[in-house]
Write an enzyme that holds these catalytic residues in place. Structure first.
Site, PDB file in Angstrom:
ATOM      1  N   SER A   1     -10.164 -33.082 -29.783  1.00 44.53           N
ATOM      2  CA  SER A   1     -11.260 -33.755 -30.497  1.00 44.53           C
ATOM      3  C   SER A   1     -12.561 -32.970 -30.381  1.00 44.53           C
ATOM      4  O   SER A   1     -13.444 -33.094 -31.230  1.00 44.53           O
ATOM      5  CB  SER A   1     -11.445 -35.181 -29.975  1.00 44.53           C
ATOM      6  OG  SER A   1     -11.599 -35.199 -28.569  1.00 44.53           O
TER       7      SER A   1
ATOM      8  N   PRO B   1     -18.758 -34.892 -16.435  1.00 44.83           N
ATOM      9  CA  PRO B   1     -19.471 -34.537 -15.201  1.00 44.83           C
ATOM     10  C   PRO B   1     -20.767 -33.806 -15.525  1.00 44.83           C
ATOM     11  O   PRO B   1     -20.799 -32.964 -16.438  1.00 44.83           O
ATOM     12  CB  PRO B   1     -18.467 -33.632 -14.479  1.00 44.83           C
ATOM     13  CG  PRO B   1     -17.129 -34.098 -14.974  1.00 44.83           C
ATOM     14  CD  PRO B   1     -17.351 -34.451 -16.420  1.00 44.83           C
TER      15      PRO B   1
ATOM     16  N   HIS C   1     -13.913 -29.952 -21.187  1.00 41.43           N
ATOM     17  CA  HIS C   1     -14.741 -30.920 -21.915  1.00 41.43           C
ATOM     18  C   HIS C   1     -13.916 -31.727 -22.919  1.00 41.43           C
ATOM     19  O   HIS C   1     -14.265 -32.864 -23.224  1.00 41.43           O
ATOM     20  CB  HIS C   1     -15.895 -30.206 -22.621  1.00 41.43           C
ATOM     21  CG  HIS C   1     -17.028 -29.861 -21.699  1.00 41.43           C
ATOM     22  ND1 HIS C   1     -18.347 -30.066 -22.016  1.00 41.43           N
ATOM     23  CD2 HIS C   1     -17.032 -29.340 -20.447  1.00 41.43           C
ATOM     24  CE1 HIS C   1     -19.115 -29.687 -21.005  1.00 41.43           C
ATOM     25  NE2 HIS C   1     -18.329 -29.228 -20.048  1.00 41.43           N
TER      26      HIS C   1
ATOM     27  N   ASP D   1      -6.865 -33.856 -26.672  1.00 38.99           N
ATOM     28  CA  ASP D   1      -6.392 -34.039 -28.054  1.00 38.99           C
ATOM     29  C   ASP D   1      -7.161 -33.184 -29.053  1.00 38.99           C
ATOM     30  O   ASP D   1      -7.117 -33.432 -30.261  1.00 38.99           O
ATOM     31  CB  ASP D   1      -6.487 -35.511 -28.455  1.00 38.99           C
ATOM     32  CG  ASP D   1      -7.925 -36.017 -28.516  1.00 38.99           C
ATOM     33  OD1 ASP D   1      -8.852 -35.281 -28.092  1.00 38.99           O
ATOM     34  OD2 ASP D   1      -8.127 -37.157 -28.993  1.00 38.99           O
TER      35      ASP D   1
END
Length: 325
Positions: A80, A162, A70, A78
């Site tokens: 995040s 997805p 994810h 990165d």
């Protein structure tokens, strides 16, 4: 004795191929041994941390694998996904059930003590996902390192993750946009061999399959499997209850997931479509009849974990993984 020798040769060959795959991504900025001088214990610290958490809570293994997926599918690998706060990626619908954040935080705390300001949260997550697969009897692979952490995390950026109702064509488009091919798609979907899903994401297939209507059952479900599924997820039961995506061997990384697809026992609609679509069915069949799933999964993980990596002076090395510096 001969079979043991052959097995040793096969393991060595697999490791060498994965090492070669790792070397192929050096051009994208990451490399094996990135921290060899600055933080030589990075891999052992992450590994022991994952092992410790796994012993008390085995669900962190599929959790960390899914978390990396994810993260990488949204603005690249990165970290995040780890940033907390309002309207961050963590707050988006597809990410609400992610787990394993405490494992990354624990490893980061230890690494900051051992080599402060050196190891990125993104690299910790990439290593932790690999170590999670190993702990569930799956393959190991060489993880190229050198990612830096992103400074932006927006829930609105998760729209292209997805989804469980995506057709194979849509799935292929989402993977292709990130440089992953159809075999990568099927191999990475195989990570569901150790995953779980909440009933709400698939129970419509058992009670009111919208593609047919009138309370129908998805005709692709094996009729003998239906009572087991309905017992796990009653029509008016707790729709947040978690069910193994691989009912054959839920806690073991193996090819049982693909066997389930062939036998009409896939849980998610997006999974079962991998068997009903000709372009992906052939790959599933190959994983069931000789193509090494372990080897191909490792190669695809190396590719995926290098999507959109930040290197050099881009991003930062976060001191705390849940917030930007």
């Amino acid at each position: 004795m001969a079979s043991g020798h052959s097995s040793h040769i096969l393991i060595l060959f697999t490791f060498l191929l994965l090492a070669l795959s790792a070397s192929l991504v050096h051009g994208q900025g990451t490399r094996v041994g990135f921290y060899s001088a600055a933080c030589p214990r990075v891999e052992s610290i992450v590994r022991s941390t994952v092992q410790s958490h796994f012993r008390s809570n085995p669900t962190v293994a599929p959790g960390l694998l899914r978390m990396l997926f994810h993260d990488c599918f949204v603005k690249g690998c990165d970290a995040s996904i780890l940033i907390s706060g309002s309207n961050t990626e963590r707050t988006a619908g597809p990410n609400l059930l992610l787990r394993g954040y405490e494992v990354i935080d624990d490893a980061k705390t230890q690494l900051e003590a051992a080599c402060p300001g050196i190891v990125s949260c993104a690299d910790i997550l990439a290593l932790a996902a690999r170590d999670s697969v190993v702990l569930t009897n799956g393959p190991s692979w060489v993880v190229p390192l050198g990612r830096r952490d992103g400074r932006v995390s927006l829930a609105s950026d998760t729209a292209n993750l997805p989804a469980f109702t995506d057709s194979v064509d849509v799935q292929k488009q989402k993977f292709s946009a990130l440089g992953l091919n159809t075999q990568d798609l099927v191999a990475l979907a195989g990570g569901h061999t150790i995953g779980t899903s909440a009933c709400r994401f698939f129970q419509y297939r058992m009670y009111n399959f919208t593609r047919v209507g009138n309370g129908a059952v998805d005709p692709s479900i094996d009729p003998s499997f239906l009572p087991q599924l309905r017992a796990l997820c009653p029509q008016n039961g707790d729709d947040s209850k978690r069910v193994a995506l691989d009912t054959g061997s839920p806690n073991r990384f193996d090819t049982s997931y693909f066997t389930n697809l062939r036998n009409g026992r896939g849980i998610l609609e997006s999974d079962k479509m991998l068997w009903t679509d000709a372009s992906t069915k052939t790959i599933v069949q190959r994983f069931l009849t000789g193509l090494s799933f372990n080897l191909e999964f490792g190669k695809s993980m190396i590719k995926m974990s290098n999507i959109g990596v930040k290197i050099g002076n881009a991003g930062e090395i976060r001191k705390i993984c849940s917030k930007i510096n």
